[in-house]
Design a protein around this motif. Structure first.
Motif, PDB file in Angstrom:
ATOM      1  N   GLU A   2       2.282  -8.844   1.029  1.00 44.32           N
ATOM      2  CA  GLU A   2       2.477  -7.895   1.740  1.00 44.32           C
ATOM      3  C   GLU A   2       2.202  -6.477   1.107  1.00 44.32           C
ATOM      4  O   GLU A   2       1.434  -5.510   1.356  1.00 44.32           O
ATOM      5  N   SER A   3       2.993  -6.475  -0.266  1.00 43.83           N
ATOM      6  CA  SER A   3       2.745  -5.074  -0.839  1.00 43.83           C
ATOM      7  C   SER A   3       1.405  -5.032  -1.017  1.00 43.83           C
ATOM      8  O   SER A   3       0.706  -3.168  -0.934  1.00 43.83           O
ATOM      9  N   GLU A   4       0.931  -5.732  -1.388  1.00 45.86           N
ATOM     10  CA  GLU A   4      -0.762  -5.310  -1.432  1.00 45.86           C
ATOM     11  C   GLU A   4      -1.789  -4.623  -0.485  1.00 45.86           C
ATOM     12  O   GLU A   4      -2.164  -3.878  -0.528  1.00 45.86           O
ATOM     13  N   ILE A   5      -1.401  -5.443   0.884  1.00 51.37           N
ATOM     14  CA  ILE A   5      -1.917  -4.339   2.146  1.00 51.37           C
ATOM     15  C   ILE A   5      -1.160  -2.942   2.552  1.00 51.37           C
ATOM     16  O   ILE A   5      -1.881  -1.839   2.486  1.00 51.37           O
ATOM     17  N   LYS A   6      -0.079  -3.266   1.603  1.00 50.74           N
ATOM     18  CA  LYS A   6       0.170  -1.771   2.183  1.00 50.74           C
ATOM     19  C   LYS A   6      -0.531  -0.390   1.491  1.00 50.74           C
ATOM     20  O   LYS A   6      -0.295   0.671   1.440  1.00 50.74           O
ATOM     21  N   LYS A   7      -0.466  -1.216  -0.218  1.00 51.50           N
ATOM     22  CA  LYS A   7      -1.134  -0.300  -0.888  1.00 51.50           C
ATOM     23  C   LYS A   7      -1.918  -0.224  -0.699  1.00 51.50           C
ATOM     24  O   LYS A   7      -3.144   1.077  -1.047  1.00 51.50           O
ATOM     25  N   ARG A   8      -3.095  -1.028  -0.150  1.00 50.76           N
ATOM     26  CA  ARG A   8      -4.082  -1.115   1.005  1.00 50.76           C
ATOM     27  C   ARG A   8      -4.357   0.274   1.373  1.00 50.76           C
ATOM     28  O   ARG A   8      -5.073   0.892   1.532  1.00 50.76           O
ATOM     29  N   PHE A   9      -3.360  -0.223   2.411  1.00 54.67           N
ATOM     30  CA  PHE A   9      -3.039   1.053   4.007  1.00 54.67           C
ATOM     31  C   PHE A   9      -3.368   2.494   2.687  1.00 54.67           C
ATOM     32  O   PHE A   9      -3.696   3.272   3.741  1.00 54.67           O
ATOM     33  N   LEU A  10      -2.087   2.806   1.783  1.00 53.28           N
ATOM     34  CA  LEU A  10      -1.544   4.136   1.897  1.00 53.28           C
ATOM     35  C   LEU A  10      -2.935   4.537   0.913  1.00 53.28           C
ATOM     36  O   LEU A  10      -3.316   5.348   1.204  1.00 53.28           O
ATOM     37  N   THR A  11      -3.559   3.496   0.106  1.00 54.76           N
ATOM     38  CA  THR A  11      -4.932   4.259  -0.386  1.00 54.76           C
ATOM     39  C   THR A  11      -5.445   4.419   0.176  1.00 54.76           C
ATOM     40  O   THR A  11      -6.342   5.354   0.443  1.00 54.76           O
ATOM     41  N   ALA A  12      -6.035   4.066   1.666  1.00 55.37           N
ATOM     42  CA  ALA A  12      -6.963   4.286   2.442  1.00 55.37           C
ATOM     43  C   ALA A  12      -7.298   5.725   3.121  1.00 55.37           C
ATOM     44  O   ALA A  12      -7.368   6.335   3.287  1.00 55.37           O
ATOM     45  N   SER A 129      -2.636   2.377  -8.621  1.00 58.11           N
ATOM     46  CA  SER A 129      -2.398   0.985  -9.389  1.00 58.11           C
ATOM     47  C   SER A 129      -1.134   1.150 -10.480  1.00 58.11           C
ATOM     48  O   SER A 129      -0.208   0.187 -11.051  1.00 58.11           O
ATOM     49  N   LYS A 130      -0.908   2.814 -11.140  1.00 58.78           N
ATOM     50  CA  LYS A 130      -0.652   2.527 -12.181  1.00 58.78           C
ATOM     51  C   LYS A 130       0.907   3.065 -12.111  1.00 58.78           C
ATOM     52  O   LYS A 130       2.257   3.622 -12.373  1.00 58.78           O
ATOM     53  N   VAL A 131       1.162   3.928 -10.072  1.00 59.28           N
ATOM     54  CA  VAL A 131       2.485   3.802  -9.970  1.00 59.28           C
ATOM     55  C   VAL A 131       3.408   2.457  -8.863  1.00 59.28           C
ATOM     56  O   VAL A 131       2.519   2.000  -8.639  1.00 59.28           O
ATOM     57  N   LYS A 132       4.038   2.237  -9.765  1.00 55.03           N
ATOM     58  CA  LYS A 132       5.137   1.023  -8.868  1.00 55.03           C
ATOM     59  C   LYS A 132       5.101   1.647  -7.531  1.00 55.03           C
ATOM     60  O   LYS A 132       6.292   2.514  -7.678  1.00 55.03           O
ATOM     61  N   LEU A 133       4.785   1.241  -6.527  1.00 56.40           N
ATOM     62  CA  LEU A 133       5.037   1.605  -4.764  1.00 56.40           C
ATOM     63  C   LEU A 133       7.051   1.321  -4.724  1.00 56.40           C
ATOM     64  O   LEU A 133       7.457   1.845  -4.222  1.00 56.40           O
ATOM     65  N   ASN A 134       7.595  -0.240  -5.477  1.00 53.37           N
ATOM     66  CA  ASN A 134       7.630  -0.845  -5.108  1.00 53.37           C
ATOM     67  C   ASN A 134       9.659   0.231  -5.667  1.00 53.37           C
ATOM     68  O   ASN A 134      10.777   0.245  -4.669  1.00 53.37           O
ATOM     69  N   GLN A 135       9.348   0.997  -6.463  1.00 55.18           N
ATOM     70  CA  GLN A 135      10.350   2.431  -7.210  1.00 55.18           C
ATOM     71  C   GLN A 135      10.729   2.958  -5.303  1.00 55.18           C
ATOM     72  O   GLN A 135      12.130   3.316  -5.067  1.00 55.18           O
ATOM     73  N   TYR A 136       9.415   2.774  -4.290  1.00 49.39           N
ATOM     74  CA  TYR A 136      10.255   4.262  -3.471  1.00 49.39           C
ATOM     75  C   TYR A 136      10.376   3.156  -2.122  1.00 49.39           C
ATOM     76  O   TYR A 136      10.386   1.776  -2.125  1.00 49.39           O
ATOM     77  N   LYS A 137      11.736   3.445  -1.539  1.00 50.16           N
ATOM     78  CA  LYS A 137      12.712   2.650   0.122  1.00 50.16           C
ATOM     79  C   LYS A 137      11.603   2.513   0.768  1.00 50.16           C
ATOM     80  O   LYS A 137      11.360   1.500   1.022  1.00 50.16           O
ATOM     81  N   MET A 138      10.113   3.243   1.073  1.00 45.62           N
ATOM     82  CA  MET A 138      10.010   3.004   2.515  1.00 45.62           C
ATOM     83  C   MET A 138       9.013   1.297   1.713  1.00 45.62           C
ATOM     84  O   MET A 138       7.883   1.417   2.535  1.00 45.62           O
ATOM     85  N   TYR A 139       8.602   1.310   0.615  1.00 45.23           N
ATOM     86  CA  TYR A 139       8.068  -0.632   0.651  1.00 45.23           C
ATOM     87  C   TYR A 139       8.489  -1.364  -0.102  1.00 45.23           C
ATOM     88  O   TYR A 139       8.130  -1.678  -0.344  1.00 45.23           O
ATOM     89  N   THR A 140       9.897  -1.227  -0.163  1.00 45.62           N
ATOM     90  CA  THR A 140      10.880  -2.262  -0.456  1.00 45.62           C
ATOM     91  C   THR A 140      11.379  -2.728   0.505  1.00 45.62           C
ATOM     92  O   THR A 140      11.377  -2.758   1.802  1.00 45.62           O
TER      93      THR A 140
END
Length: 140
Positions: A2-12, A129-140
């Motif tokens: 799920e976090s991978e999909i969120k990362k791809r949508f954020l990237t897009a 990919s260098k940023v840990k997205l899980n450290q932000y509340k909107m992605y936890t």
């Protein structure tokens, strides 16, 4: 996953914004206005990034995981090439579908735009990919 999909949508999303700004700088016309140029580019780029770019990036990343390459430089260049080829195919396909013609000059222009767009996505993805997205509340 799920976090991978969120990362791809954020990237897009970030890629659409960056692409629209770059596109507007290159093809700026004073009559149209810079803001409207960005908005116009975003409207056309968004569906391409979300519906074509994300699935193709998934396929490229799956392919890259199945290839054993120890050199980061070689892996980067191979990924860059694959994203460039995907950008060419997306640009040419978009041009042919939208115009129903096959004009070499315009195909080269759309191929170049596709390469730029796909490599914006690739490099934004590398950056995120260098940023840990899980450290932000909107992605936890």
């Amino acid at each position: 996953m799920e976090s991978e999909i969120k990362k791809r949508f954020l990237t897009a999303t970030l890629s659409v914004i960056l692409f629209a700004i770059i596109y507007s700088c290159i093809f700026y016309t004073p009559d149209f206005g810079f803001f409207w140029s960005i908005l116009f580019a975003s409207i056309f780029a968004s569906p391409i990034y979300y519906f074509i770019g994300i699935p193709i990036s998934l396929l490229i990343d799956i392919g890259m995981k199945n290839i054993e390459i120890k050199s980061k430089k070689v892996k980067y260049h191979l990924s860059f090439g694959m994203y460039s080829i995907a950008g060419i195919l997306a640009g040419v396909t978009f041009f042919i579908i939208s115009t129903q013609s096959f004009l070499i000059k315009e195909i080269i222009i759309f191929s170049t735009i596709g390469i730029i767009a796909s490599n914006i996505y690739f490099h934004v993805s590398l950056m995120l990919s260098k940023v840990k997205l899980n450290q932000y509340k909107m992605y936890t």
